[in-house]
Design a protein around this motif. Sequence first.
Motif, mmCIF file in Angstrom:
data_model
loop_
_atom_site.group_PDB
_atom_site.id
_atom_site.type_symbol
_atom_site.label_atom_id
_atom_site.label_comp_id
_atom_site.label_asym_id
_atom_site.label_seq_id
_atom_site.Cartn_x
_atom_site.Cartn_y
_atom_site.Cartn_z
ATOM 1 N N TYR A 46 0.821 -1.209 0.000
ATOM 2 C CA TYR A 46 0.000 0.000 0.000
ATOM 3 C C TYR A 46 0.857 1.263 0.000
ATOM 4 N N ASP A 47 1.948 1.241 0.755
ATOM 5 C CA ASP A 47 2.806 2.412 0.861
ATOM 6 C C ASP A 47 4.209 1.963 1.217
ATOM 7 N N ALA A 48 5.191 2.742 0.763
ATOM 8 C CA ALA A 48 6.606 2.528 1.086
ATOM 9 C C ALA A 48 7.079 3.769 1.830
ATOM 10 N N ILE A 49 7.506 3.605 3.077
ATOM 11 C CA ILE A 49 7.813 4.737 3.952
ATOM 12 C C ILE A 49 9.239 4.612 4.450
ATOM 13 N N GLU A 50 10.014 5.681 4.305
ATOM 14 C CA GLU A 50 11.389 5.688 4.834
ATOM 15 C C GLU A 50 11.473 6.596 6.042
ATOM 16 N N ASP A 51 12.077 6.086 7.106
ATOM 17 C CA ASP A 51 12.253 6.870 8.327
ATOM 18 C C ASP A 51 13.506 6.402 9.050
ATOM 19 N N ASN A 52 14.456 7.304 9.204
ATOM 20 C CA ASN A 52 15.687 7.010 9.951
ATOM 21 C C ASN A 52 16.399 5.744 9.468
ATOM 22 N N GLY A 53 16.561 5.641 8.159
ATOM 23 C CA GLY A 53 17.338 4.540 7.609
ATOM 24 C C GLY A 53 16.600 3.224 7.489
ATOM 25 N N LEU A 54 15.282 3.231 7.635
ATOM 26 C CA LEU A 54 14.503 2.006 7.487
ATOM 27 C C LEU A 54 13.331 2.272 6.555
ATOM 28 N N ILE A 55 13.223 1.471 5.490
ATOM 29 C CA ILE A 55 12.065 1.516 4.606
ATOM 30 C C ILE A 55 11.086 0.452 5.064
ATOM 31 N N THR A 56 9.832 0.855 5.264
ATOM 32 C CA THR A 56 8.780 -0.091 5.634
ATOM 33 C C THR A 56 7.742 -0.125 4.528
ATOM 34 N N LEU A 57 7.514 -1.307 3.990
ATOM 35 C CA LEU A 57 6.429 -1.530 3.049
ATOM 36 C C LEU A 57 5.225 -2.024 3.850
ATOM 37 N N VAL A 58 4.147 -1.238 3.839
ATOM 38 C CA VAL A 58 2.925 -1.637 4.534
ATOM 39 C C VAL A 58 2.062 -2.393 3.530
ATOM 40 N N CYS A 59 1.834 -3.679 3.793
ATOM 41 C CA CYS A 59 1.222 -4.579 2.807
ATOM 42 C C CYS A 59 -0.087 -5.185 3.328
ATOM 43 N N PRO A 60 -0.990 -5.529 2.403
ATOM 44 C CA PRO A 60 -2.030 -6.481 2.798
ATOM 45 C C PRO A 60 -1.343 -7.788 3.198
ATOM 46 N N LYS A 61 -2.041 -8.653 3.882
ATOM 47 C CA LYS A 61 -1.428 -9.938 4.211
ATOM 48 C C LYS A 61 -0.848 -10.567 2.944
ATOM 49 N N ARG A 223 4.032 7.223 9.141
ATOM 50 C CA ARG A 223 4.307 8.340 8.240
ATOM 51 C C ARG A 223 3.947 9.706 8.824
ATOM 52 N N PHE A 224 2.942 9.755 9.718
ATOM 53 C CA PHE A 224 2.415 11.047 10.137
ATOM 54 C C PHE A 224 2.376 11.304 11.644
ATOM 55 N N LEU A 225 2.223 10.302 12.473
ATOM 56 C CA LEU A 225 1.742 10.532 13.834
ATOM 57 C C LEU A 225 2.729 10.214 14.952
ATOM 58 N N GLN A 226 3.985 9.975 14.656
ATOM 59 C CA GLN A 226 4.940 9.607 15.697
ATOM 60 C C GLN A 226 5.150 10.705 16.733
ATOM 61 N N GLN A 227 4.970 11.951 16.333
ATOM 62 C CA GLN A 227 5.210 13.069 17.254
ATOM 63 C C GLN A 227 3.923 13.680 17.810
ATOM 64 N N ALA A 228 2.778 13.103 17.483
ATOM 65 C CA ALA A 228 1.520 13.585 18.060
ATOM 66 C C ALA A 228 1.566 13.432 19.576
ATOM 67 N N ARG A 229 0.912 14.346 20.272
ATOM 68 C CA ARG A 229 0.893 14.274 21.746
ATOM 69 C C ARG A 229 0.202 12.991 22.200
ATOM 70 N N ALA A 230 -0.960 12.721 21.628
ATOM 71 C CA ALA A 230 -1.687 11.476 21.841
ATOM 72 C C ALA A 230 -2.651 11.305 20.679
ATOM 73 N N VAL A 231 -3.049 10.054 20.406
ATOM 74 C CA VAL A 231 -3.899 9.748 19.256
ATOM 75 C C VAL A 231 -5.096 8.932 19.724
ATOM 76 N N LEU A 232 -6.288 9.379 19.331
ATOM 77 C CA LEU A 232 -7.535 8.688 19.640
ATOM 78 C C LEU A 232 -8.063 7.998 18.395
ATOM 79 N N SER A 233 -8.349 6.707 18.512
ATOM 80 C CA SER A 233 -9.015 5.947 17.444
ATOM 81 C C SER A 233 -10.489 5.849 17.788
ATOM 82 N N CYS A 234 -11.331 6.527 16.987
ATOM 83 C CA CYS A 234 -12.771 6.568 17.265
ATOM 84 C C CYS A 234 -13.491 6.899 15.962
#
Length: 377
Positions: A46-61, A223-234
């Motif tokens: 779905y997406d290929a994300i690079e952060d601090n020397g690591l690429i993460t491919l977020v995949c369906p199963k 990709r977006f939320l590592q520095q958020a103060r807190a995150v609510l899933s609702c």
Amino acid sequence: MIQTENIFLPNSATLPDSGPSRKSKTPEKYLHSTYYETYDTKTLWYDAIEDNGLITLVCPKLNNLEPVLKMGQFKVDGRKVQKPKIRKFRRTDLVELPVSGPATQIEFETADFTLNSKISKTEHDLFSGLNTLLLMNKNNDLEWIRDHIKWHMAHHGLEAVMIMDNNSDRYKSDSLIPYLKDTGLKQVALLKLPFTYGAFGITPFRYRELYLQTSAYNISRLRFLQQARAVLSCDVDELLSPGPGSIFERALASRSGFVRIKGSMRYHDLENTSQMTHVGGYFRIGTKLDSAPKWCIVPSGRFKGYNWAPHSLEKLLLEWFYIDKSYEFWHFFHVSTNWQGNRESQIAGLSEDPDARDLLRKTLGQPADRVAGYIEK
């Protein structure tokens, strides 16, 4: 300050028609005849994300595609990289590739086909220090979204919203951010998800292969939320009732930086109202908290590396331990686009909750006669 250009696309890769296809792992007797019309057979990542020397491919199963991935060769900016590490979860797989520096392009090559995509950079500064709502959307009434945000701003100090839009076609998803500019939010970002949501199986495998939502949560996390103060899933059809202070503060004050909240179903009396916004949903059946829990997390806290899922963290032990009984959320049965089935029928055995009625009206305004569905603004 909300910027209308905070609209993002994932950098995905799709298998060619002549290449392999993802197969379901659900027993065939639990598949509807139309199952493969909405099952994702071709998205490799779905997406290929690079952060601090690591690429993460977020995949369906990956399922049967895992051997294909292991036999192929990855290249980053034209250079071969080592074999990836695959981290497996219930409804998503993460493929991790360490790199020596910033990267812009990823390629996957086999004897039969080659795939490539750009690499997404992180945007964590967008939500830095903000109390943030994580929201999945498809065709929800815009008034529902505004009410949902207004409620959580009033009762929990919400400051920002990360919207993940999955192919809304009742309105242009690009209009969501301008529509929310006068809400008082400090930040809104939109991630477009141009993929199939997934296929519903037959119970007990109804939700087994709905890959997109869990994957989208983790695209947002990485990709977006590592520095958020807190995150609510609702979700849009859920409102977190007031408790002893903001749920964001509660998560921050907890030792784990993570709390889960149980919910109860709420209904409209369809025989006496045509109004289908949250403010009319103050009826219930009994007092049982029977809706699957939602959660609030401090992304930089103790569970920083955990995968997010709609109702908890993946592979979290003793999930019950993190339930905070000081809070509950209200799950509005009739605030629905009917995406999981018809929710336009009257429910028997309802009793009015006058405290919920008064609080809904005080926060969201008096009821207005209008029907359910999309209302253009």
